[in-house]
Scaffold this active site. Sequence first.
Site, PDB file in Angstrom:
ATOM      1  N   SER A  11       0.832  -1.202   0.000  1.00 21.40           N
ATOM      2  CA  SER A  11       0.000   0.000   0.000  1.00 21.40           C
ATOM      3  C   SER A  11       0.868   1.255   0.000  1.00 21.40           C
ATOM      4  O   SER A  11       1.634   1.479  -0.931  1.00 21.40           O
ATOM      5  CB  SER A  11      -0.963  -0.042   1.194  1.00 21.40           C
ATOM      6  OG  SER A  11      -1.898   1.008   1.144  1.00 21.40           O
ATOM      7  N   ASP A  56      -9.611  -2.560  -6.064  1.00 18.17           N
ATOM      8  CA  ASP A  56      -8.996  -1.824  -4.956  1.00 18.17           C
ATOM      9  C   ASP A  56      -9.798  -0.576  -4.632  1.00 18.17           C
ATOM     10  O   ASP A  56     -10.046   0.268  -5.505  1.00 18.17           O
ATOM     11  CB  ASP A  56      -7.558  -1.448  -5.328  1.00 18.17           C
ATOM     12  CG  ASP A  56      -6.695  -1.146  -4.120  1.00 18.17           C
ATOM     13  OD1 ASP A  56      -7.213  -0.554  -3.154  1.00 18.17           O
ATOM     14  OD2 ASP A  56      -5.500  -1.509  -4.142  1.00 18.17           O
ATOM     15  N   HIS A 106      -7.461  -5.067  -1.573  1.00 21.05           N
ATOM     16  CA  HIS A 106      -6.259  -4.315  -1.216  1.00 21.05           C
ATOM     17  C   HIS A 106      -5.391  -5.025  -0.169  1.00 21.05           C
ATOM     18  O   HIS A 106      -4.166  -4.863  -0.167  1.00 21.05           O
ATOM     19  CB  HIS A 106      -6.683  -2.938  -0.682  1.00 21.05           C
ATOM     20  CG  HIS A 106      -5.554  -2.014  -0.389  1.00 21.05           C
ATOM     21  ND1 HIS A 106      -4.821  -1.387  -1.371  1.00 21.05           N
ATOM     22  CD2 HIS A 106      -5.017  -1.600   0.797  1.00 21.05           C
ATOM     23  CE1 HIS A 106      -3.895  -0.619  -0.818  1.00 21.05           C
ATOM     24  NE2 HIS A 106      -3.990  -0.730   0.492  1.00 21.05           N
TER      25      HIS A 106
END
Length: 458
Positions: free
Chosen positions: A168, A407, A435
Amino acid sequence: MSSVAPAKVVSQRSYLVGGKLNVTEHFFDVPKDYSKPDSGTIRVFARSVRKRDTAIVPETSKDKEQLPWMCYLQGGPGMSCRAPQNYNFTQTILDRGYQLLYMDQRGTGMSTPITASTLGMRGGNETQAKYLKYFRADSIVKDCEAIRQSLTVDYPDEKKKWSIVGQSYGGFCSVTYLSFHPEGLRESFMFGGLQPLVGSPDDVYRRLYKKVIERNEAYYAKFPEDVARVKTIMKYLSRFGDGKIKLPSEGTLSRRRFRQIGIMLGFHGGVDTVHDIVLQAAYDVESFGHLTRATLSAIDQATSFDDHIFYAIMHEPIYCNGNAPNWSADRIMSEYPVFNLDRDDNEPIYFTGEMIYPSMFEDYSELRKVQDTANRVAADSEWPALFDEQQLAKNEVPVYAASYMEDMYVDYDLGMETARKIKGCKVFSTNVMFHDAMRSRMDEVLKALFALRDDEIN
Protein backbone atom coordinates in the site's frame (compact mmCIF):
# COMPACT_ATOMS: atom_id res chain seq x y z
CA MET A 1 27.32 5.46 -4.57
CA SER A 2 24.56 6.87 -2.36
CA SER A 3 24.37 10.58 -1.62
CA VAL A 4 23.01 9.79 1.85
CA ALA A 5 25.44 9.23 4.72
CA PRO A 6 25.18 6.01 6.77
CA ALA A 7 22.92 6.07 9.81
CA LYS A 8 24.51 6.07 13.24
CA VAL A 9 23.94 2.75 14.99
CA VAL A 10 22.75 3.48 18.54
CA SER A 11 22.09 -0.06 19.74
CA GLN A 12 21.47 -3.61 18.55
CA ARG A 13 20.17 -6.57 20.53
CA SER A 14 19.41 -10.07 19.22
CA TYR A 15 17.18 -12.84 20.58
CA LEU A 16 15.51 -16.05 19.41
CA VAL A 17 11.81 -16.44 18.67
CA GLY A 18 10.29 -19.89 18.68
CA GLY A 19 13.67 -21.48 18.30
CA LYS A 20 13.61 -20.78 14.56
CA LEU A 21 14.01 -17.03 14.07
CA ASN A 22 16.90 -14.81 15.06
CA VAL A 23 15.48 -11.32 15.62
CA THR A 24 17.59 -8.20 16.18
CA GLU A 25 16.26 -4.89 17.49
CA HIS A 26 18.03 -1.85 16.00
CA PHE A 27 17.98 1.82 16.95
CA PHE A 28 19.54 4.33 14.53
CA ASP A 29 20.00 8.08 14.55
CA VAL A 30 19.35 9.87 11.25
CA PRO A 31 19.08 13.55 10.28
CA LYS A 32 15.74 15.16 10.98
CA ASP A 33 16.21 17.31 7.86
CA TYR A 34 18.42 15.77 5.19
CA SER A 35 18.89 19.14 3.50
CA LYS A 36 20.48 20.34 6.77
CA PRO A 37 22.06 17.21 8.27
CA ASP A 38 23.65 19.15 11.13
CA SER A 39 20.34 20.58 12.36
CA GLY A 40 19.46 17.65 14.61
CA THR A 41 18.57 13.96 14.50
CA ILE A 42 15.62 11.70 15.07
CA ARG A 43 15.72 8.09 16.21
CA VAL A 44 14.50 5.26 13.99
CA PHE A 45 13.66 1.75 15.18
CA ALA A 46 13.70 -1.47 13.16
CA ARG A 47 13.69 -5.21 13.68
CA SER A 48 15.63 -7.56 11.46
CA VAL A 49 15.04 -11.28 11.20
CA ARG A 50 16.91 -14.20 9.72
CA LYS A 51 16.62 -17.96 10.00
CA ARG A 52 18.41 -19.46 12.95
CA ASP A 53 21.40 -21.57 11.99
CA THR A 54 20.64 -24.92 13.63
CA ALA A 55 23.64 -26.79 12.26
CA ILE A 56 25.70 -28.67 14.86
CA VAL A 57 28.72 -26.80 13.56
CA PRO A 58 27.40 -23.40 12.42
CA GLU A 59 28.72 -22.15 9.12
CA THR A 60 30.76 -18.97 9.33
CA SER A 61 31.33 -18.16 5.67
CA LYS A 62 30.71 -14.64 4.44
CA ASP A 63 27.95 -15.93 2.14
CA LYS A 64 26.16 -17.32 5.18
CA GLU A 65 26.63 -14.19 7.26
CA GLN A 66 25.98 -11.65 4.51
CA LEU A 67 22.59 -12.75 3.28
CA PRO A 68 20.85 -10.38 0.86
CA TRP A 69 18.67 -7.82 2.63
CA MET A 70 14.99 -7.17 1.96
CA CYS A 71 13.39 -4.10 3.57
CA TYR A 72 9.64 -4.14 4.22
CA LEU A 73 7.86 -0.80 3.82
CA GLN A 74 4.62 -0.74 5.79
CA GLY A 75 1.31 0.72 4.63
CA GLY A 76 -0.14 3.90 6.05
CA PRO A 77 0.99 6.61 6.17
CA GLY A 78 1.63 6.48 9.87
CA MET A 79 1.47 2.76 10.62
CA SER A 80 4.21 0.94 12.49
CA CYS A 81 5.52 -2.58 11.91
CA ARG A 82 4.59 -5.57 14.02
CA ALA A 83 7.20 -8.02 15.25
CA PRO A 84 8.56 -10.15 12.37
CA GLN A 85 7.00 -13.38 13.64
CA ASN A 86 3.57 -11.75 13.37
CA TYR A 87 3.73 -11.36 9.60
CA ASN A 88 2.44 -14.35 7.66
CA PHE A 89 5.01 -13.92 4.89
CA THR A 90 8.17 -13.70 7.03
CA GLN A 91 9.02 -17.40 6.80
CA THR A 92 8.27 -17.49 3.07
CA ILE A 93 10.71 -14.65 2.40
CA LEU A 94 13.37 -16.15 4.64
CA ASP A 95 13.02 -19.49 2.88
CA ARG A 96 13.97 -17.71 -0.33
CA GLY A 97 17.35 -16.80 1.14
CA TYR A 98 16.79 -13.24 2.34
CA GLN A 99 17.10 -11.59 5.72
CA LEU A 100 14.31 -9.10 6.40
CA LEU A 101 14.23 -5.63 7.93
CA TYR A 102 10.95 -4.32 9.33
CA MET A 103 11.44 -0.60 9.89
CA ASP A 104 9.08 1.66 11.77
CA GLN A 105 8.94 4.58 9.35
CA ARG A 106 9.78 7.92 10.96
CA GLY A 107 6.80 9.19 12.92
CA THR A 108 5.48 5.69 13.72
CA GLY A 109 5.99 2.99 16.33
CA MET A 110 9.29 3.65 18.12
CA SER A 111 10.70 5.87 15.37
CA THR A 112 10.13 9.26 16.99
CA PRO A 113 6.33 8.74 16.87
CA ILE A 114 3.89 11.50 16.02
CA THR A 115 1.16 11.77 18.66
CA ALA A 116 -0.78 14.68 20.08
CA SER A 117 1.54 14.77 23.09
CA THR A 118 4.84 14.46 21.16
CA LEU A 119 3.72 17.09 18.65
CA GLY A 120 2.93 19.41 21.53
CA MET A 121 6.53 19.10 22.67
CA ARG A 122 7.67 20.71 19.39
CA GLY A 123 6.12 24.09 20.12
CA GLY A 124 3.16 26.03 18.74
CA ASN A 125 0.80 24.85 16.03
CA GLU A 126 2.70 26.50 13.18
CA THR A 127 5.93 24.86 14.36
CA GLN A 128 4.14 21.52 14.55
CA ALA A 129 2.82 21.86 10.99
CA LYS A 130 6.29 22.62 9.67
CA TYR A 131 7.78 19.73 11.63
CA LEU A 132 5.37 17.28 9.96
CA LYS A 133 6.83 18.14 6.56
CA TYR A 134 9.88 16.06 7.50
CA PHE A 135 7.79 12.88 7.64
CA ARG A 136 6.77 12.16 4.05
CA ALA A 137 8.12 9.50 1.70
CA ASP A 138 11.13 11.56 0.60
CA SER A 139 12.56 11.51 4.12
CA ILE A 140 11.49 7.89 4.74
CA VAL A 141 13.43 6.77 1.68
CA LYS A 142 16.54 8.64 2.81
CA ASP A 143 16.23 6.89 6.19
CA CYS A 144 16.16 3.59 4.33
CA GLU A 145 19.29 4.50 2.39
CA ALA A 146 21.11 5.60 5.53
CA ILE A 147 20.18 2.38 7.33
CA ARG A 148 21.03 0.19 4.31
CA GLN A 149 24.53 1.58 4.28
CA SER A 150 24.98 0.96 7.99
CA LEU A 151 23.79 -2.63 7.72
CA THR A 152 26.00 -3.40 4.70
CA VAL A 153 29.11 -1.49 5.71
CA ASP A 154 31.21 -4.68 5.64
CA TYR A 155 29.60 -6.10 2.52
CA PRO A 156 31.43 -6.16 -0.80
CA ASP A 157 30.11 -3.59 -3.26
CA GLU A 158 28.22 -6.17 -5.31
CA LYS A 159 26.17 -7.14 -2.23
CA LYS A 160 25.37 -3.71 -0.81
CA LYS A 161 22.11 -3.16 -2.70
CA TRP A 162 18.93 -4.47 -1.12
CA SER A 163 15.42 -5.46 -2.16
CA ILE A 164 12.33 -3.60 -1.01
CA VAL A 165 8.75 -4.78 -0.64
CA GLY A 166 6.07 -2.12 -0.26
CA GLN A 167 2.51 -2.76 0.89
CA SER A 168 0.00 0.00 0.00
CA TYR A 169 1.65 3.27 1.12
CA GLY A 170 4.86 1.29 1.28
CA GLY A 171 4.52 1.02 -2.49
CA PHE A 172 4.25 4.81 -2.70
CA CYS A 173 7.54 4.99 -0.80
CA SER A 174 8.97 2.46 -3.26
CA VAL A 175 8.13 4.73 -6.20
CA THR A 176 9.90 7.57 -4.37
CA TYR A 177 12.87 5.27 -3.79
CA LEU A 178 13.00 4.33 -7.51
CA SER A 179 12.82 8.02 -8.40
CA PHE A 180 15.55 9.42 -6.18
CA HIS A 181 17.77 6.61 -4.88
CA PRO A 182 17.67 3.70 -7.33
CA GLU A 183 21.39 3.16 -6.67
CA GLY A 184 20.48 1.38 -3.45
CA LEU A 185 18.05 -1.11 -4.95
CA ARG A 186 18.45 -4.63 -6.27
CA GLU A 187 14.71 -5.15 -6.94
CA SER A 188 11.34 -3.77 -5.86
CA PHE A 189 8.08 -5.58 -5.05
CA MET A 190 4.83 -3.64 -4.60
CA PHE A 191 1.48 -4.88 -3.35
CA GLY A 192 -1.45 -2.54 -3.99
CA GLY A 193 0.95 0.38 -3.93
CA LEU A 194 1.43 1.76 -7.44
CA GLN A 195 1.40 5.43 -6.47
CA PRO A 196 -0.75 7.71 -8.65
CA LEU A 197 1.61 10.21 -10.29
CA VAL A 198 -0.45 13.29 -9.46
CA GLY A 199 0.22 16.67 -7.90
CA SER A 200 -3.00 16.86 -5.88
CA PRO A 201 -5.42 14.36 -4.32
CA ASP A 202 -8.52 15.69 -6.11
CA ASP A 203 -8.50 13.32 -9.09
CA VAL A 204 -7.58 10.42 -6.80
CA TYR A 205 -10.69 10.95 -4.69
CA ARG A 206 -12.94 11.48 -7.70
CA ARG A 207 -12.01 7.98 -8.78
CA LEU A 208 -11.98 6.38 -5.35
CA TYR A 209 -15.46 7.64 -4.46
CA LYS A 210 -16.76 5.69 -7.46
CA LYS A 211 -15.17 2.53 -6.10
CA VAL A 212 -16.59 3.26 -2.62
CA ILE A 213 -20.04 3.53 -4.22
CA GLU A 214 -19.51 0.12 -5.85
CA ARG A 215 -18.55 -1.42 -2.52
CA ASN A 216 -21.65 0.09 -0.87
CA GLU A 217 -23.76 -1.43 -3.62
CA ALA A 218 -22.11 -4.80 -3.06
CA TYR A 219 -22.77 -4.47 0.66
CA TYR A 220 -26.46 -3.70 0.30
CA ALA A 221 -26.84 -6.37 -2.38
CA LYS A 222 -25.60 -8.97 0.11
CA PHE A 223 -27.47 -7.53 3.10
CA PRO A 224 -30.54 -5.67 1.71
CA GLU A 225 -32.17 -5.65 5.14
CA ASP A 226 -29.31 -3.42 6.33
CA VAL A 227 -30.76 -0.50 4.35
CA ALA A 228 -33.46 -0.18 7.01
CA ARG A 229 -31.08 -1.02 9.84
CA VAL A 230 -28.63 1.74 8.91
CA LYS A 231 -31.52 4.21 8.69
CA THR A 232 -32.68 3.13 12.16
CA ILE A 233 -29.21 3.78 13.55
CA MET A 234 -28.88 7.15 11.80
CA LYS A 235 -32.30 8.31 13.01
CA TYR A 236 -31.31 7.36 16.55
CA LEU A 237 -28.05 9.32 16.27
CA SER A 238 -29.79 12.36 14.75
CA ARG A 239 -32.22 12.51 17.70
CA PHE A 240 -29.34 13.31 20.01
CA GLY A 241 -27.55 15.65 17.64
CA ASP A 242 -23.99 15.22 16.50
CA GLY A 243 -21.54 15.08 19.36
CA LYS A 244 -23.91 14.07 22.15
CA ILE A 245 -23.17 10.34 22.38
CA LYS A 246 -19.83 9.59 24.03
CA LEU A 247 -17.62 6.70 23.00
CA PRO A 248 -15.27 4.76 25.31
CA SER A 249 -12.34 6.64 23.76
CA GLU A 250 -13.96 9.93 24.87
CA GLY A 251 -14.74 10.78 21.28
CA THR A 252 -18.28 11.43 20.07
CA LEU A 253 -20.48 9.28 17.86
CA SER A 254 -22.05 11.37 15.12
CA ARG A 255 -23.77 10.13 11.96
CA ARG A 256 -20.74 11.12 9.94
CA ARG A 257 -18.44 9.14 12.24
CA PHE A 258 -20.64 6.04 12.19
CA ARG A 259 -20.53 5.76 8.43
CA GLN A 260 -16.73 5.89 8.51
CA ILE A 261 -16.82 2.18 9.40
CA GLY A 262 -17.12 1.85 5.62
CA ILE A 263 -13.32 2.06 5.47
CA MET A 264 -13.46 -1.73 5.94
CA LEU A 265 -15.59 -2.38 2.85
CA GLY A 266 -12.49 -2.71 0.66
CA PHE A 267 -10.92 -5.58 2.62
CA HIS A 268 -11.44 -9.29 2.26
CA GLY A 269 -14.38 -9.97 4.59
CA GLY A 270 -14.97 -6.27 5.14
CA VAL A 271 -18.59 -6.35 3.97
CA ASP A 272 -19.34 -8.97 6.63
CA THR A 273 -17.52 -6.98 9.32
CA VAL A 274 -19.57 -3.84 8.60
CA HIS A 275 -22.74 -5.93 8.63
CA ASP A 276 -21.90 -7.34 12.05
CA ILE A 277 -21.57 -3.84 13.52
CA VAL A 278 -24.76 -2.63 11.82
CA LEU A 279 -26.70 -5.70 13.01
CA GLN A 280 -25.50 -5.22 16.58
CA ALA A 281 -26.19 -1.48 16.64
CA ALA A 282 -29.67 -1.80 15.10
CA TYR A 283 -30.53 -4.56 17.57
CA ASP A 284 -29.52 -2.32 20.49
CA VAL A 285 -31.59 0.61 19.28
CA GLU A 286 -34.66 -1.50 18.59
CA SER A 287 -34.39 -3.53 21.82
CA PHE A 288 -33.17 -1.01 24.37
CA GLY A 289 -33.48 2.42 22.80
CA HIS A 290 -29.75 3.04 23.18
CA LEU A 291 -26.36 1.65 22.13
CA THR A 292 -24.75 -0.67 24.69
CA ARG A 293 -21.15 -0.39 25.80
CA ALA A 294 -20.13 -3.41 23.71
CA THR A 295 -21.56 -1.85 20.57
CA LEU A 296 -19.98 1.52 21.25
CA SER A 297 -16.63 -0.25 21.74
CA ALA A 298 -17.02 -2.10 18.43
CA ILE A 299 -17.70 1.18 16.61
CA ASP A 300 -14.80 2.84 18.43
CA GLN A 301 -12.36 0.10 17.45
CA ALA A 302 -13.52 0.15 13.83
CA THR A 303 -12.62 3.84 13.56
CA SER A 304 -9.36 4.06 15.49
CA PHE A 305 -7.94 7.33 14.20
CA ASP A 306 -7.11 8.46 17.74
CA ASP A 307 -4.23 5.99 17.63
CA HIS A 308 -3.15 7.18 14.19
CA ILE A 309 -3.19 10.97 14.16
CA PHE A 310 -0.22 11.01 11.77
CA TYR A 311 -2.34 9.06 9.28
CA ALA A 312 -5.20 11.51 9.70
CA ILE A 313 -3.13 14.67 9.28
CA MET A 314 -0.81 13.49 6.51
CA HIS A 315 -3.04 11.28 4.40
CA GLU A 316 -3.80 13.90 1.75
CA PRO A 317 -0.32 15.51 1.56
CA ILE A 318 1.12 12.19 0.30
CA TYR A 319 -0.40 13.15 -3.07
CA CYS A 320 0.74 16.78 -3.10
CA ASN A 321 3.38 18.46 -5.24
CA GLY A 322 3.16 22.26 -5.10
CA ASN A 323 -0.54 22.16 -4.21
CA ALA A 324 -2.44 22.45 -0.94
CA PRO A 325 -4.74 19.49 -0.24
CA ASN A 326 -7.41 21.78 1.24
CA TRP A 327 -9.39 18.82 2.64
CA SER A 328 -9.74 17.29 -0.80
CA ALA A 329 -11.91 14.30 0.17
CA ASP A 330 -14.41 16.59 1.89
CA ARG A 331 -14.63 18.91 -1.11
CA ILE A 332 -14.89 16.16 -3.71
CA MET A 333 -17.58 14.27 -1.79
CA SER A 334 -20.05 17.05 -2.63
CA GLU A 335 -19.79 15.96 -6.28
CA TYR A 336 -21.48 12.67 -5.34
CA PRO A 337 -25.03 13.23 -3.98
CA VAL A 338 -25.33 9.57 -2.94
CA PHE A 339 -23.24 10.45 0.12
CA ASN A 340 -25.80 12.98 1.37
CA LEU A 341 -26.79 11.89 4.86
CA ASP A 342 -30.27 13.35 4.40
CA ARG A 343 -31.19 11.46 1.24
CA ASP A 344 -34.77 10.43 0.48
CA ASP A 345 -36.09 7.73 2.83
CA ASN A 346 -36.29 5.30 -0.06
CA GLU A 347 -32.58 5.57 -0.74
CA PRO A 348 -29.84 3.74 1.21
CA ILE A 349 -27.31 5.70 3.27
CA TYR A 350 -23.82 5.15 1.90
CA PHE A 351 -20.73 4.61 4.00
CA THR A 352 -17.52 6.48 3.26
CA GLY A 353 -14.13 4.87 2.56
CA GLU A 354 -10.50 5.72 3.20
CA MET A 355 -11.05 9.44 3.37
CA ILE A 356 -10.12 12.01 5.99
CA TYR A 357 -12.56 14.82 6.80
CA PRO A 358 -12.10 18.01 8.84
CA SER A 359 -15.07 16.96 11.00
CA MET A 360 -12.99 14.05 12.28
CA PHE A 361 -10.93 16.58 14.19
CA GLU A 362 -14.10 17.35 16.15
CA ASP A 363 -15.39 13.81 16.65
CA TYR A 364 -12.17 12.09 17.78
CA SER A 365 -10.75 12.97 21.18
CA GLU A 366 -7.06 12.87 20.22
CA LEU A 367 -7.61 14.53 16.84
CA ARG A 368 -9.29 17.47 18.56
CA LYS A 369 -5.95 18.29 20.17
CA VAL A 370 -4.30 18.79 16.77
CA GLN A 371 -7.18 20.36 14.85
CA ASP A 372 -5.48 23.67 14.21
CA THR A 373 -2.24 21.95 13.19
CA ALA A 374 -4.19 19.76 10.75
CA ASN A 375 -5.88 22.80 9.23
CA ARG A 376 -2.49 24.44 8.72
CA VAL A 377 -1.15 21.32 6.98
CA ALA A 378 -4.25 21.19 4.76
CA ALA A 379 -3.72 24.81 3.69
CA ASP A 380 0.00 24.37 2.93
CA SER A 381 1.00 24.28 -0.75
CA GLU A 382 4.77 23.98 -0.31
CA TRP A 383 5.24 20.27 -0.87
CA PRO A 384 8.18 19.00 -2.94
CA ALA A 385 7.82 16.26 -5.55
CA LEU A 386 7.76 12.66 -4.36
CA PHE A 387 8.47 11.11 -7.76
CA ASP A 388 10.50 11.82 -10.88
CA GLU A 389 8.88 10.65 -14.11
CA GLN A 390 12.06 11.12 -16.10
CA GLN A 391 13.99 8.83 -13.77
CA LEU A 392 11.16 6.28 -13.76
CA ALA A 393 11.17 6.28 -17.57
CA LYS A 394 14.80 5.18 -17.60
CA ASN A 395 14.53 2.88 -14.59
CA GLU A 396 16.91 -0.08 -14.48
CA VAL A 397 15.74 -1.65 -11.19
CA PRO A 398 13.56 -4.76 -11.67
CA VAL A 399 10.03 -3.90 -10.45
CA TYR A 400 7.21 -6.37 -9.77
CA ALA A 401 3.79 -5.06 -8.76
CA ALA A 402 0.45 -6.56 -7.75
CA SER A 403 -2.46 -4.36 -8.78
CA TYR A 404 -6.05 -5.06 -7.79
CA MET A 405 -8.90 -4.05 -10.09
CA GLU A 406 -11.31 -3.94 -7.14
CA ASP A 407 -9.00 -1.82 -4.96
CA MET A 408 -10.97 0.74 -2.93
CA TYR A 409 -7.86 2.51 -1.62
CA VAL A 410 -5.46 2.84 -4.57
CA ASP A 411 -7.18 3.47 -7.89
CA TYR A 412 -6.43 0.66 -10.32
CA ASP A 413 -6.39 2.79 -13.49
CA LEU A 414 -4.10 5.43 -12.00
CA GLY A 415 -1.87 2.66 -10.70
CA MET A 416 -1.60 1.07 -14.12
CA GLU A 417 -0.70 4.45 -15.60
CA THR A 418 2.16 4.54 -13.10
CA ALA A 419 3.24 1.02 -14.04
CA ARG A 420 3.45 2.01 -17.71
CA LYS A 421 5.71 4.93 -16.77
CA ILE A 422 8.16 2.77 -14.82
CA LYS A 423 10.48 1.20 -17.36
CA GLY A 424 10.47 -2.58 -17.07
CA CYS A 425 7.71 -2.78 -14.46
CA LYS A 426 5.98 -6.18 -14.54
CA VAL A 427 2.43 -6.28 -13.19
CA PHE A 428 0.23 -9.03 -11.82
CA SER A 429 -3.36 -7.78 -12.19
CA THR A 430 -6.39 -9.51 -10.73
CA ASN A 431 -10.08 -8.88 -10.09
CA VAL A 432 -10.41 -11.56 -7.42
CA MET A 433 -8.31 -9.93 -4.70
CA PHE A 434 -8.73 -6.83 -2.59
CA HIS A 435 -6.26 -4.31 -1.22
CA ASP A 436 -5.25 -6.46 1.76
CA ALA A 437 -4.33 -9.52 -0.32
CA MET A 438 -0.82 -9.45 1.15
CA ARG A 439 -2.46 -10.34 4.47
CA SER A 440 -5.57 -12.27 3.40
CA ARG A 441 -4.30 -14.09 0.30
CA MET A 442 -0.58 -14.02 0.95
CA ASP A 443 0.38 -17.36 -0.59
CA GLU A 444 -1.29 -16.55 -3.91
CA VAL A 445 -0.16 -12.96 -4.37
CA LEU A 446 3.40 -13.51 -3.17
CA LYS A 447 3.75 -16.54 -5.44
CA ALA A 448 2.48 -14.46 -8.36
CA LEU A 449 5.07 -11.71 -7.89
CA PHE A 450 7.98 -14.08 -7.45
CA ALA A 451 6.80 -15.83 -10.61
CA LEU A 452 7.10 -12.50 -12.42
CA ARG A 453 10.65 -12.26 -11.16
CA ASP A 454 11.68 -15.83 -11.84
CA ASP A 455 9.92 -16.43 -15.16
CA GLU A 456 11.17 -15.12 -18.48
CA ILE A 457 8.63 -13.52 -20.81
CA ASN A 458 9.57 -14.11 -24.43
